[in-house]
Design an enzyme around this catalytic site. Structure first.
Site, PDB file in Angstrom:
ATOM      1  N   GLU A 126      16.809 -28.212 -26.808  1.00  0.00           N
ATOM      2  CA  GLU A 126      16.191 -28.441 -28.125  1.00  0.00           C
ATOM      3  C   GLU A 126      15.863 -27.102 -28.772  1.00  0.00           C
ATOM      4  OE1 GLU A 126      12.929 -31.235 -27.914  1.00  0.00           O
ATOM      5  OE2 GLU A 126      13.965 -32.482 -26.446  1.00  0.00           O
ATOM      6  N   GLU A 181       9.259 -34.813 -20.499  1.00  0.00           N
ATOM      7  CA  GLU A 181       7.882 -34.296 -20.583  1.00  0.00           C
ATOM      8  C   GLU A 181       6.868 -35.029 -19.697  1.00  0.00           C
ATOM      9  OE1 GLU A 181       6.961 -34.347 -24.759  1.00  0.00           O
ATOM     10  OE2 GLU A 181       8.525 -32.901 -25.250  1.00  0.00           O
TER      11      GLU A 181
HETATM   12  C1  XIL Z   1      10.722 -34.785 -32.487  1.00  0.00           C
HETATM   13  C2  XIL Z   1      11.606 -35.119 -33.680  1.00  0.00           C
HETATM   14  O1  XIL Z   1      12.378 -33.985 -34.005  1.00  0.00           O
HETATM   15  C3  XIL Z   1      10.756 -35.531 -34.856  1.00  0.00           C
HETATM   16  O2  XIL Z   1      11.579 -35.989 -35.925  1.00  0.00           O
HETATM   17  C4  XIL Z   1       9.782 -36.629 -34.440  1.00  0.00           C
HETATM   18  O3  XIL Z   1       8.919 -36.918 -35.512  1.00  0.00           O
HETATM   19  C5  XIL Z   1       8.979 -36.217 -33.220  1.00  0.00           C
HETATM   20  O4  XIL Z   1       9.843 -35.833 -32.185  1.00  0.00           O
HETATM   21  N1  XIL Z   1      10.333 -32.736 -27.837  1.00  0.00           N
HETATM   22  C6  XIL Z   1      11.258 -33.748 -27.787  1.00  0.00           C
HETATM   23  C7  XIL Z   1      11.807 -34.314 -29.042  1.00  0.00           C
HETATM   24  O5  XIL Z   1      11.714 -34.109 -26.686  1.00  0.00           O
HETATM   25  O6  XIL Z   1      12.124 -35.675 -28.920  1.00  0.00           O
HETATM   26  C8  XIL Z   1      10.871 -34.102 -30.205  1.00  0.00           C
HETATM   27  O7  XIL Z   1      11.538 -34.528 -31.381  1.00  0.00           O
HETATM   28  C9  XIL Z   1      10.432 -32.658 -30.293  1.00  0.00           C
HETATM   29  C10 XIL Z   1       9.719 -32.238 -29.040  1.00  0.00           C
END
Ligand code: XIL
Length: 400
Positions: free
Chosen positions: A285, A180
């Site tokens: 994701e 990101e």
């Molecule tokens: C999220 C996790 O799922 C949560 O448990 C945590 O509180 C915050 O992060 N993009 C990403 C992930 O790259 O690492 C994130 O994961 C969600 C958004």
């Protein structure tokens, strides 16, 4: 009979009747409960058994199927979840435990306890581990956020990548090296990395990771990078890394999308454009938000205020929404299969709806339903639609 005597008699009668009633009901209730419990236990076992198709097997020749794992799952705390993970997935990304705040909690202290367990879990169960993530503006430890001197920041940056990537060199399949780094318009996101190191930090991170872990695949990962402006920025970033003679193997499109609004056209265009750069494309994701939200994407800093109207499906998904979710997943997998030669991995952001981060973000305390398995680890209609998508794909192939 006096009034008082009538009352006592009546009470006695009711008590007796109740006892009779209770006795009469007790046995059927107990029987009913045991049948229910037995069937629950049976169906829980089902998830890990041969009766549920296995995604990793179905898509064996197409791409690996991943999930995000949390600490409890890595430590195999819940046997039902564990059986499901082992039967369905052949790739995994740690949901939180490799992020800097967990793995590097103090300037001079690393904590590899759970990360080591994850690597072992992967090795034992034939699950490819994707490290997540070396460089990200979020979930940084406090000391790192407070570094003022540029030299100290450079020491932290290089030390972190060398130590973490170095430890798992030869043991981990891949790393999300940078996560990101971009804004929605394709410019560089304002972050502590940009502030202290300038926009070359992305290339530098890949250079360091490649040196520390020469045989590990290295990826750039982001959300909304299927959208035209952000995608263009992402391509500029990738070209810069390559022009510097630094290795990058793939790009991850996170895939946090919204029900009824899957940007299929942009996703397809992105698969084509990224793979034209010689990169592997991954969906890293994947989840589909079914609850009301007034923005798209997955910026963890963006939040909405709690409000009961934002949490409409506490008791479960209405049929029509369940069907829409299933159709969205089917359309996505149709597309993934069409481009399976360019896509190497599809990772869901969690095993089951109960685990999903979308129960807590961007609104706290909601009941969300974004994945293929429900809170009882049971496959949802969306799961079967995904299985069907593969069957249909193979059938049309055979037709030619
Ligand atoms: C999220 C996790 O799922 C949560 O448990 C945590 O509180 C915050 O992060 N993009 C990403 C992930 O790259 O690492 C994130 O994961 C969600 C958004």
């Amino acid at each position: 009979m006096s009034n008082k005597a009538t009352l006592v008699h009546l009470k006695h009668y009711i008590n007796k009747k109740n006892r009779i009633m209770i006795k009469g009901l007790f046995i059927p209730i107990i029987c009913g409960l045991s049948v229910l419990l037995a069937s629950c236990a049976g169906s829980q076992k089902n998830t890990g058994s041969h009766s549920t198709p296995s995604l990793k097997k179905i898509f064996e020749k197409d791409f690996v199927i991943g999930t995000a794992l949390n600490t409890g799952q890595i430590e195999q705390k819940d046997s039902t979840a564990d059986a499901l993970i082992k039967s369905q997935f052949n790739a995994a990304t740690p949901e939180n435990i490799m992020k800097a705040e967990v793995i590097h909690p103090q300037w001079d202290k690393y904590d590899f306890t759970i990360a080591d367990k994850l690597i072992e879990y992967g090795q034992k169960n034939n699950i490819k581990i994707n490290g997540h993530t070396l460089i990200w503006h979020s979930q940084l430890p406090a000391y790192a956020r407070n570094i003022k001197s540029i030299d100290s920041f450079k020491t932290f940056f290089a030390g972190h990548i060398n130590t973490v990537a170095g430890r798992y060199s030869g043991k981990i399949f891949s790393w999300d090296v940078v996560n990101e780094a971009l804004n929605e318009d394709g410019t560089m996101r304002k972050s502590i990395f940009l502030e202290h190191l300038g926009d070359n930090f992305v290339t530098e991170a890949f250079r360091l990771a490649a040196a520390a872990s020469p045989h590990t695949e290295l990826y750039y990962n982001d959300y909304n990078n299927e959208q035209p402006a952000k995608r263009a920025g992402c391509i500029v970033l990738i070209k810069k890394i390559k022009a510097a003679g630094v290795r990058i193997d793939g790009v991850g499109i996170q895939g946090h999308w919204h029900i009824g609004k899957i940007p299929l056209k942009e996703i397809e265009e992105s698969i084509l454009q990224y793979s034209a750069l010689g990169l592997k494309v991954m969906f890293t994701e994947l989840d589909i938000e079914v609850l009301p939200r007034n923005f798209s994407g997955a910026d963890v800093n963006q939040r909405m205020k709690e409000d009961a109207s934002l949490n409409p499906y506490v008791k479960g998904l209405p049929d029509s929404v369940q069907q829409q979710l299933a159709n969205d997943y089917a359309a996505l997998f149709d597309l993934f299969l069409k481009h399976k030669d360019k896509i190497t991995r599809i990772t869901f952001w969690g095993v089951d709806d109960g685990q999903s981060w979308l129960n807590g973000w961007p609104v706290r305390g909601r009941t969300n339903h974004p994945l293929l398995f429900d809170r009882n680890f049971q496959p949802k209609p969306a799961f079967y639609k995904v299985v069907e998508a593969k069957k249909n794909f193979d059938a049309t192939k055979k037709g030619f």
